[in-house]
Design an enzyme around this catalytic site. Structure first.
Site, PDB file in Angstrom:
ATOM      1  N   GLU A 202       0.893  -0.994   0.060  1.00 29.93           N
ATOM      2  CA  GLU A 202       0.095  -0.038   0.058  1.00 29.93           C
ATOM      3  C   GLU A 202       0.933   1.368  -0.090  1.00 29.93           C
ATOM      4  O   GLU A 202       1.291   1.727   1.030  1.00 29.93           O
ATOM      5  CB  GLU A 202      -0.890  -0.005   1.355  1.00 29.93           C
ATOM      6  N   GLU A 289      -6.226  -7.302  -0.694  1.00 27.59           N
ATOM      7  CA  GLU A 289      -6.409  -7.166   0.713  1.00 27.59           C
ATOM      8  C   GLU A 289      -7.840  -6.499   0.869  1.00 27.59           C
ATOM      9  O   GLU A 289      -8.088  -5.366   0.078  1.00 27.59           O
ATOM     10  CB  GLU A 289      -5.464  -6.511   1.297  1.00 27.59           C
TER      11      GLU A 289
END
Length: 605
Positions: A202, A289
């Site tokens: 991320e 995710e």
């Protein structure tokens, strides 16, 4: 997703041969060899249909049915337009679970957890979230890499896909470490179709064009030196949400997808609109995710909004992995505190989010009527159990009939202490009882420790005498104790006669892998007794000189060659030595005694 440390969910072209050329995508079958076909016609011509059929049955292979794994079914994945497709070019969707930060919850980075997720939760992909900073790979590279490799090995053994995730928010600061890590993964596993690379979990609120994209381009080049075609999934800006920005300025290369992350309480239709723009711009997306809660990993479980996301992902064939397999005090964590590191979780050990996601996975696996790969199925009957690493068979030491006698590996003799009656008990469990004594394979004291003794004991039906027989592919199985969830193991992968087996945490070693050879009219390998109810045996088999035939009482015997001709015959009482004049080859031995006719295959070397 934006999260809080340390208990933080996770938020925040090359040329050369392709893997498809380097690895076979075909699934082993049971094609008949030319020699077998020739023998069949010869037998029909010379011996008549009845004898030929009987002879062919003796030489047939026994095939224990196994469910096809998802990797066998889908094979080498690739990106085609805005879809991930299988080996046939059909768009597919993987569904699974993500493990937690590897340095904080390492207990689930093991074979048993991955296997339970495959078999009970019916995942087709698992994500290994290797932490980089805050005590992760940057400071402990060997330990963290080993955790990930354990998960990769388990996924390959179990036939599911695995996402290898460089789990950090500022990967650009660890570019050199990332190259070292992914180089090691690609060199070791690049020829396996199971592998999916995730190069940056991320990214934060940084420039796609100036920071994120150049990093990805470097990592793509590094991986493609060793792995030309497994999919690489690329993290996108602001906690992998700005997929539309990435789609408008793509990384160069093939088989590249872009990461999308969402948390149901934080992200809704606005993020789905951005995802749709990326799809419209011909970018393939992968939700490596997602959470059913707030982006912090906390808050209430929002089932309604998660269902909206499921609908969107299903409509667009977007694969996904839920955050997370962990037993920490976050509502996004699937498990209650103390849930076993070996799987086997009851519903009382699974929290609301885990139960909701598990239900979704089980309902949709894998989007067709194909059943999930799980426990292997064996017909009730008599078997010889052969260790894969040594080729030796399991038997009760010395033919003992007393409780507590060791079960050891030994060169096959054909005696009944090396034969086992396997009987289904339902729910995937079996009893395994020695033919000579009628006593059961028993985990001593219901031990849960590595190294726990396995011996024979009078059958009681307890969980320590119940075993799951679970396929590991290629006709081999793990034998797993229902009591401990651990595997029958030949210690140290020894190949020595007389080594006693025990139990050990399940892994990928061939010393935990066994073949069940059916002892019936249809046979595999070089075998001795054929008739499950007889007292007849022959040893050694194969032999370089003679065979000793044992049959209780008076009997006659004949030996038949591959053309159906009787090449030797005689009689004896209790025991006789035969085969002195036989040339090298395969033969059928026919023994007729007081209890009827028995036939078996023998091999002269």
């Amino acid at each position: 997703m934006q999260k809080l440390f340390p208990l933080q969910g996770h938020s925040p072209s090359q040329t050369g041969p392709t893997n498809a050329q380097r690895r076979s995508s075909s699934i082993p079958g049971a094609a008949q060899s030319p020699a077998a076909s020739s023998l069949a016609f010869s037998l029909l011509a010379k011996c008549g249909r009845g004898l030929a059929l009987a002879f062919l049955l003796l030489f047939a292979n026994v095939c224990v049915s196994q469910a096809q794994t998802i990797v066998e079914r889908y094979g080498q994945l690739r990106v085609s337009g805005n879809r991930i497709v299988d080996k046939t070019g059909t768009a597919i969707q993987l569904r699974g679970m993500s493990l937690y930060w590897s340095q904080w919850v390492p207990k689930y980075y093991n074979y048993n957890t991955v296997k339970w997720l495959r078999d009970d939760w019916r995942v087709t992909v698992v994500r290994a979230a290797m932490a980089v900073d805050v005590g992760g790979y940057a400071t402990n590279p060997a330990a963290e890499q080993a955790k990930v490799f354990t998960v990769i090995d388990a996924a390959i053994s179990l036939g599911i896909y695995v996402i290898v995730d460089f789990h950090v928010h500022d990967a650009a600061a660890y570019r050199t470490q990332a190259q070292t890590f992914f180089r090691a993964v690609a060199q070791k596993y690049g020829a396996s179709p199971n592998i999916l690379y995730e190069t940056w979990n991320e990214p934060l609120d940084v420039s796609w064009a100036n920071v994120i994209k150049p990093y990805h381009q470097t990592l793509v080049s590094t991986i493609r030196q060793y792995d030309p075609d497994n999919i690489i999934i690329l993290g996108t800006g602001f906690y992998s949400q700005r997929v539309d920005e990435a789609a408008a300025n793509k990384v160069a290369g093939s088989n590249l997808a872009y990461t999308l992350h969402f948390y149901a309480n934080t992200h809704n239709s606005g993020l789905r609109a951005a995802a749709q723009r990326a799809l419209d711009n011909n970018a393939a997306l992968f939700v490596t995710e997602y959470g059913t809660t707030d982006a912090s990993g906390k808050g209430t479980v929002n089932e309604a909004e998660t269902r909206n996301w499921y609908t969107f992902m299903d409509q667009n064939k977007i694969s996904h992995a839920n955050w997370s397999v962990a037993d920490i005090p976050e509502s996004s964590a699937a498990l209650v505190s103390g849930a076993s590191e070996n799987g086997g979780w009851t519903t009382s050990q699974i929290k609301q989010s885990g139960l909701f996601v598990r239900s979704e996975l089980r309902a949709k696996y894998p989007g067709t009527t194909t059943t999930p790969p799980a426990t292997g199925t064996l017909a009730n009957g008599r078997y010889r159990i052969v260790a894969r690493h040594s080729g030796k068979v399991l038997g009760v030491a010395g033919g003992s009939t007393v409780d507590g006698a060791d079960i050891t590996q030994y060169t096959n003799s054909g005696a009944t202490n090396q034969q086992w009656n396997v009987v289904s008990l339902g729910s995937g469990a079996y009893s395994i009882r020695a033919v000579h004594s009628g006593k059961a394979m028993d985990l001593s004291g219901s031990s849960t420790a590595d190294g726990g003794d396995i011996n024979q004991w009078t059958y009681s039906g307890g969980n320590n005498q119940r075993w799951r027989i679970e396929s590991v592919g290629s006709g081999y199985y793990h034998i797993v104790s229902v009591a401990s969830n651990k595997c029958v193991d030949v210690p140290g992968a020894s190949t020595t006669d007389g080594v006693a087996i025990n139990q050990w945490t399940c892994g990928t070693g061939s010393n935990q892998s066994f073949q069940f050879v059916a002892l019936s009219a249809a046979r595999t390998a070089d075998t001795d007794q054929v008739d499950a109810g007889s007292n007849t045996s022959v040893y050694p088999n194969p032999s370089q000189s003679t065979f000793t035939v044992r049959e209780l009482g008076a009997f006659t015997y004949s030996i038949i060659d591959g053309l159906g001709r009787v090449v030797d015959r005689g009689q004896g009482t209790n025991e006789v030595t035969v085969g002195q004049r036989l040339a090298a080859g395969l033969f059928v031995l026919r023994v007729q005694g007081a209890n009827g006719v028995k036939t078996m295959r023998v091999s002269k070397k």
